[in-house]
Design a protein around this motif. Sequence first.
Motif, short mmCIF file in Angstrom:
data_model
loop_
_atom_site.label_atom_id
_atom_site.label_comp_id
_atom_site.label_asym_id
_atom_site.label_seq_id
_atom_site.Cartn_x
_atom_site.Cartn_y
_atom_site.Cartn_z
N SER A 109 68.51 51.46 42.23
CA SER A 109 68.56 50.93 43.59
C SER A 109 68.09 49.48 43.66
O SER A 109 67.73 49.00 44.73
N PHE A 110 68.07 48.81 42.51
CA PHE A 110 67.74 47.38 42.49
C PHE A 110 68.64 46.68 43.50
O PHE A 110 69.86 46.80 43.47
N GLY A 111 68.00 45.93 44.41
CA GLY A 111 68.79 45.34 45.48
C GLY A 111 68.26 44.00 45.96
O GLY A 111 67.59 43.26 45.22
N ASN A 112 68.54 43.70 47.22
CA ASN A 112 68.26 42.37 47.76
C ASN A 112 66.77 42.02 47.75
O ASN A 112 66.39 40.88 47.51
N ARG A 113 65.91 43.03 48.02
CA ARG A 113 64.48 42.73 48.06
C ARG A 113 63.97 42.36 46.66
O ARG A 113 63.15 41.45 46.51
N SER A 114 64.45 43.06 45.64
CA SER A 114 64.02 42.74 44.28
C SER A 114 64.47 41.35 43.87
O SER A 114 63.75 40.62 43.18
#
Length: 716
Positions: free
Chosen positions: A506-511
């Motif tokens: 779920s690596f996404g925009n926040r990371s």
Amino acid sequence: MAFPGDGEHAAADAVVLEITDTSSSPYARTPSAPVSISDLARLDPLPLIESSSYFRALLGGSFSESGRDYVQVGCNLEAAVQVLRYLFQPSDSFTITHDNFLALLEGALFLAVESLLLECERWFSTMASQTSAMPVPLDFIIEVWHFAQEHGVTFVQDICLEYLAQNFVGTCCPKEENNFLSLSSEKQLCEAILYWVSENMKTSEQPNPNSVDGHLFLLSKVKVCLLPLGFATGTKRHWFDIGNKIVCTILDLLKDSMSTLLDAISDGSLERYCIRITEYSENIMLSGCPQITTAFLYISVLPTDLDVSFKRRIVTSYTKVDHQSSTLYDELEEAVETLSFRNVHMVDLSKCPNVHFGAAVDWLKLAFPQLRIFRASHCLSFQFDDLLYLLLRCPWINEIDITIDTSTITPKHSIVSSSSDILRKVKPNPRYRIQYAPCDRQLNISRLTLEGRSDIDDVDLLEISVLKNSLCYINIRNCSLLTDDGISNLLTKCTKIHSMVLSYTSFGNRSIQTLRTTKSPDHNDGHAHVMGFYMQELHLDGCKGLDSAALSHLMDIINITKILCLRETSLTDGALCRFFGSSLECLDVSETVISMVSLAPVIQRNYKLNCLKTAGCRGLVFECDKVEHIGGNKYGDFLQVVGSTNCLEEVEMGWGFCPIQIEDVVPSFSNVRKMTVGLGTALAENVLCALPVICPFLESLILRFQVCPNTLLHVK
């Protein structure tokens, strides 16, 4: 060491030779007879100049012109001393032995003493040919062979090969030599014996059955109960009787290994169940041995003279044990002097489902104080608690791999965020907490592989963040319970990470926002002040939580990345055009919507690119009038762009490669080892037939949705 000159001006022309020991070579041995340097100091330097090209060049010049009254030489001191003995002592009082051979050889090489090199070659050749009178110690042969490989001494390598080939039985079979036979696994020895017998059968036009049986007797030296089950099954294809016997032995152990070990203790035959570990062992490979239990591990590091009743306690107690049952371990640590193997730096217990890993961690601590790499992949019995316990007990380890195979399972959803409080309620607290636990030494884990671990969540990831001072590489591919918030929190704490495998998470925009966060406000050098700038390896395959805008921001900062995998992401031309790095060695943009407008400049700029994967990229197909020009070549001509690099070793082709002519792929593909051709292109029959010539190093060829002519089956 002073070398006086001849005649009246001797004192004025005296030169001091100072030898500094700069060697930590493991080949150095204690001289058999100490040499007095002061005695040698009074000798004439003429033998040095006449016999050594090194000293002839060093001492043959005019030192009065340079103004120096001494010469410094840095080398292996013992090697230099042995060479001086050879040069200055009477020839009848000097002999080459097993103890001084390596030192003499190293000294002769460094100081270029040609006559000594010939003496070493003559002695070693004679020694190896007199095997019937006095067998050469196996550890000496191995030590000399390693030295020769490192220093390119071909005559030693050739003689070692001949000796082992001609004296295989005599080297491996005597009882006194078995203690020195260091193997990574029993599989190594079994493979070597079967291969050797097979080659002997090939060379004999009509092999004698009795001779073959005699050679196969060597298999009695193999501990068949420690062979991988898969290997034993495969052996049945060529050696059915042997393979079937090994399989039956392993299956019997699987039924009741405890009774088997107890019986072996009673009749004194426990040795054949002990893992082969010697003082020279560096790796222990037990991967694929389902019959191995924790008891096998412990009996292998116990002294042979240990009381029989205590051995029985070991077998019965370590069959079922948890971390809290430490009475027996304390007794082992305090009352029994277990064997310690300081040269072992890697242990592989992958695919060993019957090992109790809590007790196995204690085994690692007892026996391998210099262990650096531990692997337990494909072991569902290895729990997160075991990982925490491993970090507590063995803080000196720097690489851990506990991968779970999920190749047949691909998550179809992404978890963007979750509450840590909720996770703590549904999951019990771990038995061990490492964030504030005291350790003998600072935690040193630099590489951590958790691929496929569906039992690890954000709370567990928070525990792992204690590795913030050492963690550089992390693989959490297919860890489906991890959220974007959890990954981001880990990156916030572990700022030394420079390589990440985050595929299908779920690596996404926040990371990505975390990777763009300023590390030090004082930096003004472009993006060098953000964490993402230092990324060397980044795998984001299948990360559906990333939008094209976030990817664009990421491309801005990863300028020194060497491996970049963006398969099945929202990558667009706009995002890829913002990547200006020139260090890429591997690029995977398969199944994305990019076109040659963005891909061509990346390929041309990264001249070290050796792996390129573009399968499923329909956007690579363009009409010529819609494509810009680069120095006369069109972006749309993919093979012309690829032709700018001739170091490709792995390539996946699809849309945009059609049609392919032989002249297009030579010499661009001359170094290719792995090739995949998929939907959207086709290799003509003449190209397919010519592949062995076009790609002489080709090891793997995958053809998807291709029409293959029958003539291709006859291509060798």
